[in-house]
Design a protein around this motif. Sequence first.
Motif, PDB file in Angstrom:
ATOM      1  N   GLY A 150      -5.982   7.115   0.503  1.00 46.24           N
ATOM      2  CA  GLY A 150      -5.510   5.801   0.619  1.00 46.24           C
ATOM      3  C   GLY A 150      -3.961   5.767   0.585  1.00 46.24           C
ATOM      4  N   ASP A 151      -3.437   4.715   0.472  1.00 46.62           N
ATOM      5  CA  ASP A 151      -1.972   4.513   0.303  1.00 46.62           C
ATOM      6  C   ASP A 151      -1.526   3.986  -0.955  1.00 46.62           C
ATOM      7  OD1 ASP A 151      -1.110   5.854   2.938  1.00 46.62           O
ATOM      8  OD2 ASP A 151      -2.255   4.105   3.499  1.00 46.62           O
ATOM      9  N   GLY A 152      -2.388   2.958  -1.783  1.00 44.66           N
ATOM     10  CA  GLY A 152      -1.969   2.329  -2.693  1.00 44.66           C
ATOM     11  C   GLY A 152      -3.075   1.631  -3.309  1.00 44.66           C
ATOM     12  N   ILE A 153      -3.109   1.145  -4.623  1.00 48.71           N
ATOM     13  CA  ILE A 153      -4.135   0.360  -5.372  1.00 48.71           C
ATOM     14  C   ILE A 153      -3.590  -0.858  -6.004  1.00 48.71           C
ATOM     15  CG2 ILE A 153      -5.950   0.835  -7.062  1.00 48.71           C
ATOM     16  CD1 ILE A 153      -5.908   3.734  -6.536  1.00 48.71           C
ATOM     17  N   LEU A 154      -4.348  -1.786  -5.915  1.00 42.88           N
ATOM     18  CA  LEU A 154      -3.996  -3.272  -6.601  1.00 42.88           C
ATOM     19  C   LEU A 154      -5.371  -3.225  -7.669  1.00 42.88           C
ATOM     20  CD1 LEU A 154      -2.853  -5.496  -4.049  1.00 42.88           C
ATOM     21  CD2 LEU A 154      -1.473  -4.626  -5.808  1.00 42.88           C
ATOM     22  N   ALA A 155      -4.894  -3.267  -8.778  1.00 42.90           N
ATOM     23  CA  ALA A 155      -5.973  -3.217  -9.950  1.00 42.90           C
ATOM     24  C   ALA A 155      -6.018  -4.175 -10.999  1.00 42.90           C
ATOM     25  CB  ALA A 155      -6.434  -1.839 -10.014  1.00 42.90           C
ATOM     26  N   ARG A 156      -6.855  -4.645 -11.527  1.00 42.66           N
ATOM     27  CA  ARG A 156      -6.906  -5.332 -12.853  1.00 42.66           C
ATOM     28  C   ARG A 156      -7.442  -4.129 -13.887  1.00 42.66           C
ATOM     29  NH1 ARG A 156      -6.515 -11.064 -14.162  1.00 42.66           N
ATOM     30  NH2 ARG A 156      -8.563 -11.476 -14.391  1.00 42.66           N
ATOM     31  N   VAL A 157      -6.644  -3.357 -14.516  1.00 46.42           N
ATOM     32  CA  VAL A 157      -6.795  -2.207 -15.210  1.00 46.42           C
ATOM     33  C   VAL A 157      -7.448  -2.798 -16.641  1.00 46.42           C
ATOM     34  CG1 VAL A 157      -5.947   0.104 -16.234  1.00 46.42           C
ATOM     35  CG2 VAL A 157      -4.853  -1.148 -14.156  1.00 46.42           C
ATOM     36  N   GLN A 158      -8.569  -2.467 -17.014  1.00 49.38           N
ATOM     37  CA  GLN A 158      -9.260  -3.011 -18.028  1.00 49.38           C
ATOM     38  C   GLN A 158      -9.417  -2.140 -19.186  1.00 49.38           C
ATOM     39  OE1 GLN A 158     -10.368  -5.891 -18.780  1.00 49.38           O
ATOM     40  NE2 GLN A 158     -11.910  -5.661 -20.347  1.00 49.38           N
ATOM     41  N   THR A 159      -9.622  -0.694 -18.886  1.00 51.17           N
ATOM     42  CA  THR A 159      -9.738   0.160 -19.880  1.00 51.17           C
ATOM     43  C   THR A 159      -8.845   1.325 -19.882  1.00 51.17           C
ATOM     44  OG1 THR A 159     -11.543   1.437 -18.939  1.00 51.17           O
ATOM     45  CG2 THR A 159     -12.235  -0.442 -20.207  1.00 51.17           C
ATOM     46  N   PRO A 160      -8.445   2.097 -20.911  1.00 45.68           N
ATOM     47  CA  PRO A 160      -7.880   3.623 -20.976  1.00 45.68           C
ATOM     48  C   PRO A 160      -8.438   4.502 -20.010  1.00 45.68           C
ATOM     49  CG  PRO A 160      -7.827   2.794 -23.111  1.00 45.68           C
ATOM     50  CD  PRO A 160      -8.784   1.750 -22.291  1.00 45.68           C
ATOM     51  N   ALA A 161      -9.642   4.572 -19.905  1.00 46.20           N
ATOM     52  CA  ALA A 161     -10.426   5.487 -19.193  1.00 46.20           C
ATOM     53  C   ALA A 161     -10.153   5.070 -17.709  1.00 46.20           C
ATOM     54  CB  ALA A 161     -12.081   5.603 -19.292  1.00 46.20           C
ATOM     55  N   MET A 162     -10.084   3.804 -17.270  1.00 44.66           N
ATOM     56  CA  MET A 162      -9.890   3.270 -15.790  1.00 44.66           C
ATOM     57  C   MET A 162      -8.327   3.688 -15.398  1.00 44.66           C
ATOM     58  SD  MET A 162     -10.287  -0.659 -14.397  1.00 44.66           S
ATOM     59  CE  MET A 162      -9.812  -1.010 -12.987  1.00 44.66           C
ATOM     60  N   ALA A 163      -7.610   3.628 -16.608  1.00 40.45           N
ATOM     61  CA  ALA A 163      -6.257   3.863 -16.243  1.00 40.45           C
ATOM     62  C   ALA A 163      -5.995   5.376 -15.882  1.00 40.45           C
ATOM     63  CB  ALA A 163      -5.225   3.541 -17.390  1.00 40.45           C
ATOM     64  N   LEU A 189      -3.562  -6.953 -14.899  1.00 37.37           N
ATOM     65  CA  LEU A 189      -3.930  -7.395 -15.978  1.00 37.37           C
ATOM     66  C   LEU A 189      -3.229  -7.331 -17.331  1.00 37.37           C
ATOM     67  CD1 LEU A 189      -6.588  -8.783 -17.103  1.00 37.37           C
ATOM     68  CD2 LEU A 189      -7.928  -6.554 -17.264  1.00 37.37           C
ATOM     69  N   GLY A 190      -2.802  -6.068 -17.419  1.00 39.63           N
ATOM     70  CA  GLY A 190      -1.932  -5.637 -18.405  1.00 39.63           C
ATOM     71  C   GLY A 190      -2.628  -5.373 -19.791  1.00 39.63           C
ATOM     72  N   VAL A 191      -3.826  -5.132 -20.031  1.00 42.75           N
ATOM     73  CA  VAL A 191      -4.381  -5.078 -21.074  1.00 42.75           C
ATOM     74  C   VAL A 191      -4.365  -3.670 -21.890  1.00 42.75           C
ATOM     75  CG1 VAL A 191      -6.050  -7.086 -20.983  1.00 42.75           C
ATOM     76  CG2 VAL A 191      -6.847  -4.758 -20.373  1.00 42.75           C
ATOM     77  N   VAL A 192      -4.142  -2.667 -21.082  1.00 39.31           N
ATOM     78  CA  VAL A 192      -3.964  -1.231 -21.312  1.00 39.31           C
ATOM     79  C   VAL A 192      -2.499  -0.907 -21.568  1.00 39.31           C
ATOM     80  CG1 VAL A 192      -4.503   1.286 -20.766  1.00 39.31           C
ATOM     81  CG2 VAL A 192      -6.012  -0.847 -20.219  1.00 39.31           C
ATOM     82  N   GLU A 193      -2.308  -0.913 -22.713  1.00 40.98           N
ATOM     83  CA  GLU A 193      -0.852  -0.559 -23.257  1.00 40.98           C
ATOM     84  C   GLU A 193      -0.525   0.705 -23.016  1.00 40.98           C
ATOM     85  OE1 GLU A 193       0.201  -1.387 -27.235  1.00 40.98           O
ATOM     86  OE2 GLU A 193      -0.523  -3.478 -27.075  1.00 40.98           O
ATOM     87  N   GLY A 194       0.858   0.955 -22.301  1.00 36.82           N
ATOM     88  CA  GLY A 194       1.131   2.495 -22.033  1.00 36.82           C
ATOM     89  C   GLY A 194       0.494   3.075 -20.946  1.00 36.82           C
ATOM     90  N   SER A 195       0.006   2.075 -20.047  1.00 39.97           N
ATOM     91  CA  SER A 195      -0.854   2.738 -18.785  1.00 39.97           C
ATOM     92  C   SER A 195       0.238   3.332 -17.899  1.00 39.97           C
ATOM     93  CB  SER A 195      -1.287   1.606 -17.992  1.00 39.97           C
ATOM     94  OG  SER A 195      -0.479   0.711 -17.476  1.00 39.97           O
ATOM     95  N   GLY A 196       1.468   2.920 -17.863  1.00 39.78           N
ATOM     96  CA  GLY A 196       2.396   3.630 -17.048  1.00 39.78           C
ATOM     97  C   GLY A 196       2.617   2.857 -15.617  1.00 39.78           C
TER      98      GLY A 196
END
Length: 404
Positions: free
Chosen positions: A68-81, A95-102
């Motif tokens: 694909g070309d891009g992703i919009l996500a509610r990033v819930q966990t470090p593993a998901m990030a 979402l913004g709950v994973v600090e330092g996701s980049g």
Amino acid sequence: MKKSGDFQATRSASRRRVAIVVETSLASGRDILLGIARYVREHQPWLLYHQARSLEEKLPVWLASWEGDGILARVQTPAMARALRQTGLPVVDVLGVVEGSGFPLVHVDDRAVGEMAAEHLLERGFRHFAYLGIRRENWSHIRQEAFRAALESRGYPVTVRSEPRHDLESETWELHQTRLAQWLSRLPKPVGIMVCSDQRGSQLLEACLRAGLRVPEEVAVIGVDNDEPLCNVCQPTLTSVLPGHERTGYEAAALLERLMRGALPPRKPTLIAPIKIVTRLSTDFLAVDDDAVSRALCIIREHAVHRIRIDEIASRVGVSRSVLQRRFRASLGRTLNEELIQQRLKVAQQLLLESSLSLTEIAERSGFEHAEYMANVFRARLNRSPAGMRRRSIPGAVIGRGET
């Protein structure tokens, strides 16, 4: 010569392919999806990859090999990030709950949400306050601290209760409700309570019934997200902050398009201002013992935009201006004039966010003498100009913390 089918294939291939990893189980996620859909209709004919999901579901298996070309996500966990980073694609987090996701973040302004809820309860005359939140959830903590700061700066302490996200998995509904009812019973009354989300609000209102507490006379409750089915099934119906999740989705889609075109990600989060309070029965109450003050408040809320004068308010209430001024300040800790200005300010804010009226028209409709005076009030009370607030409601605008 190309056949029509070849033409359609070429046209489809030119569209950007965007995966949306946003839950459909919560009102906030569904509103974000509405905002994304509006952006796509208005700007970019993307090919969207999305399926129904809950907030805590794992990433879809197909995403690991998806081209694909891009992703919009509610990033819930470090593993998901980590899994999203491994795709190598531009990602915008909503979402913004994973600090330092980049990942660049577009999210509702949780501090402004907490402050708006505090103002709503203050306007109803409450002097005792509490907050019910979720432990180790940064958005809940930010709302909590903003709510508390707004009230403690005026001399009102706030009692805080934080519960685990999955508390009902470790104890029965009966035990949870009993403990919540016990906490409510210990609070001084009448009390205004902010809950971090509408889901917790429905639990709190059930606990009020269990404890035999009258809502809103003894306990007034305000939630967040304006999840209409949930708010309306509550007994009584739940007042809620409408936080602007739809605009969050719109701005996130606009940002992702810029990233897919090669733009650098912004250094700061894009924060979206809450829209308004949707008042329902759970806060439909004025916590004022003085009948004259209560009547004055009703008159102000109904006629502030008509430039009603303090002498006329006193006449309608049936007491002298000086007596009403003294009793009003004694009951609420603010003057009649401050209340008039606050009501006009609320109307002006709503018109700025929801209409295309000029600043002159907004000043007139909200009861200010002229646009310049309205702008002075905005700067003094909100540290923001009317134009700055309006930019928050314009699709495609980037809003950062501290804009004035």
